[in-house]
Design a protein around this motif. Structure first.
Motif, short mmCIF file in Angstrom:
data_model
loop_
_atom_site.label_atom_id
_atom_site.label_comp_id
_atom_site.label_asym_id
_atom_site.label_seq_id
_atom_site.Cartn_x
_atom_site.Cartn_y
_atom_site.Cartn_z
N THR A 76 -54.11 37.13 166.47
CA THR A 76 -54.60 36.40 166.55
C THR A 76 -54.24 35.87 167.40
N VAL A 77 -55.73 35.47 167.41
CA VAL A 77 -56.26 33.94 168.73
C VAL A 77 -56.58 33.04 167.62
N TYR A 78 -56.61 32.33 168.62
CA TYR A 78 -56.76 30.71 168.67
C TYR A 78 -58.56 30.50 169.05
N GLY A 79 -59.70 30.19 167.87
CA GLY A 79 -61.09 30.72 168.14
C GLY A 79 -61.64 29.54 169.75
N THR A 80 -62.22 29.28 170.32
CA THR A 80 -62.27 28.22 171.44
C THR A 80 -64.29 27.71 171.22
N SER A 81 -64.54 26.86 169.78
CA SER A 81 -65.18 26.13 169.19
C SER A 81 -65.09 24.95 169.67
N PRO A 82 -65.82 24.40 169.56
CA PRO A 82 -65.82 23.20 170.40
C PRO A 82 -64.69 21.60 170.02
N SER A 83 -64.97 21.98 168.54
CA SER A 83 -63.42 20.89 168.30
C SER A 83 -62.69 21.51 168.26
N GLN A 84 -61.75 22.27 169.34
CA GLN A 84 -60.52 22.73 169.16
C GLN A 84 -60.15 22.25 170.75
N THR A 85 -58.63 22.15 170.76
CA THR A 85 -58.14 20.81 172.10
C THR A 85 -57.24 21.43 172.11
N PHE A 86 -57.30 22.63 173.90
CA PHE A 86 -56.49 22.76 174.37
C PHE A 86 -55.50 21.92 175.51
N ILE A 87 -54.40 22.35 176.03
CA ILE A 87 -53.38 21.46 176.95
C ILE A 87 -53.11 23.32 177.39
N THR A 88 -52.87 22.23 179.04
CA THR A 88 -52.35 23.69 180.13
C THR A 88 -51.82 22.30 181.06
N LYS A 89 -50.64 23.17 181.61
CA LYS A 89 -49.87 22.41 183.48
C LYS A 89 -50.97 23.27 184.56
N ASN A 90 -51.59 24.86 184.50
CA ASN A 90 -52.20 24.68 185.10
C ASN A 90 -53.13 24.39 185.71
N PHE A 91 -53.73 23.41 186.39
CA PHE A 91 -55.28 22.61 186.89
C PHE A 91 -55.39 23.08 188.78
N ALA A 92 -56.09 23.16 188.08
CA ALA A 92 -56.64 23.59 190.20
C ALA A 92 -58.20 22.93 190.74
#
Length: 161
Positions: A76-92
Motif C-alpha cells: 500500500t502507498v499513499y497517493g500524491t494527489s494535491p489534496s494530501q498533506t505530507f510532513i518531514t523533518k528532512n529539509f534542504a
C-alpha cells in the motif's frame, strides 16, 4: 535508507488517497520513501530528484519476519494527489540533500526531492514537484500562528503539485 523520511500528515477533504501495487523481488524501499510505478505496473523507489512521484510507501515490501515478499504481492502507498498533506523533518536548500533549518519564509516555496538514502524536501532540486504549505516547531506549533510563540522550524508540511 531512512524509515519514515516522508509521512502522510492529513487529507483536508477527509479522504486519504491510498492504493496498492505489486512489488518485484528486488524491491527494497522502506516505509516513507517515494515510489514510482514501472511499466509492468510494479513499484520501486524513485531515483534522485524525480520528475514525478506516484506515491509514498505506507509499507515496506517485506514480511513480518523481514524476508522479501513474493513477487506479485501488493504494498500500500499513499497517493500524491494535491489534496494530501505530507510532513518531514528532512529539509534542504542546496539540491544535494544537505540538512537545513526550515523557516516561515519557506512556506509557499516550490521544491523537489533529493535522495535516495535519506529523502529530503529540497528547494534546490531541479524538479519542482512539491509546494511547502507549512513549517512547524518541535512541539508541532505552526510558525506564523499568532496564538502561539513557536520555536525554530523543524517539520515541513508539503503537498505534491
Amino acid at each position: 535508507m531512512g524509515v519514515h523520511d516522508l509521512r502522510h500528515y492529513q487529507a483536508p477533504d477527509g479522504v486519504i488517497d491510498m492504493r496498492s501495487f505489486p512489488v518485484t523481488a528486488s524491491a527494497t524501499f522502506l516505509v516513507g520513501e517515494p515510489i514510482v510505478i514501472a511499466a509492468a505496473g510494479t513499484i520501486d523507489e524513485c531515483g534522485d530528484d524525480p520528475a514525478s512521484v506516484d506515491g509514498i510507501a505506507a509499507h515496506s515490501p517485506t514480511n513480518i519476519d523481514g524476508s522479501a515478499m513474493a513477487v506479485g504481492y501488493s504494498v500500500t502507498v499513499y497517493g500524491t494527489s494535491p489534496s494530501q498533506t505530507f510532513i518531514t523533518k528532512n529539509f534542504a536548500t542546496d539540491g544535494a540533500g544537505t540538512a537545513a533549518t526550515p523557516a516561515l519564509t519557506n512556506i509557499g516555496d516550490l521544491a523537489g526531492l533529493t535522495g535516495p538514502g535519506t529523502w529530503y524536501v529540497d528547494t534546490g532540486a531541479a524538479n519542482k514537484i512539491i509546494q511547502i504549505t507549512g513549517v512547524q516547531d518541535a512541539a508541532g506549533n505552526n510558525l506564523g500562528d499568532p496564538n502561539v510563540l513557536p520555536g525554530t522550524g523543524v517539520w515541513v508540511l508539503f503537498r505534491f503539485i
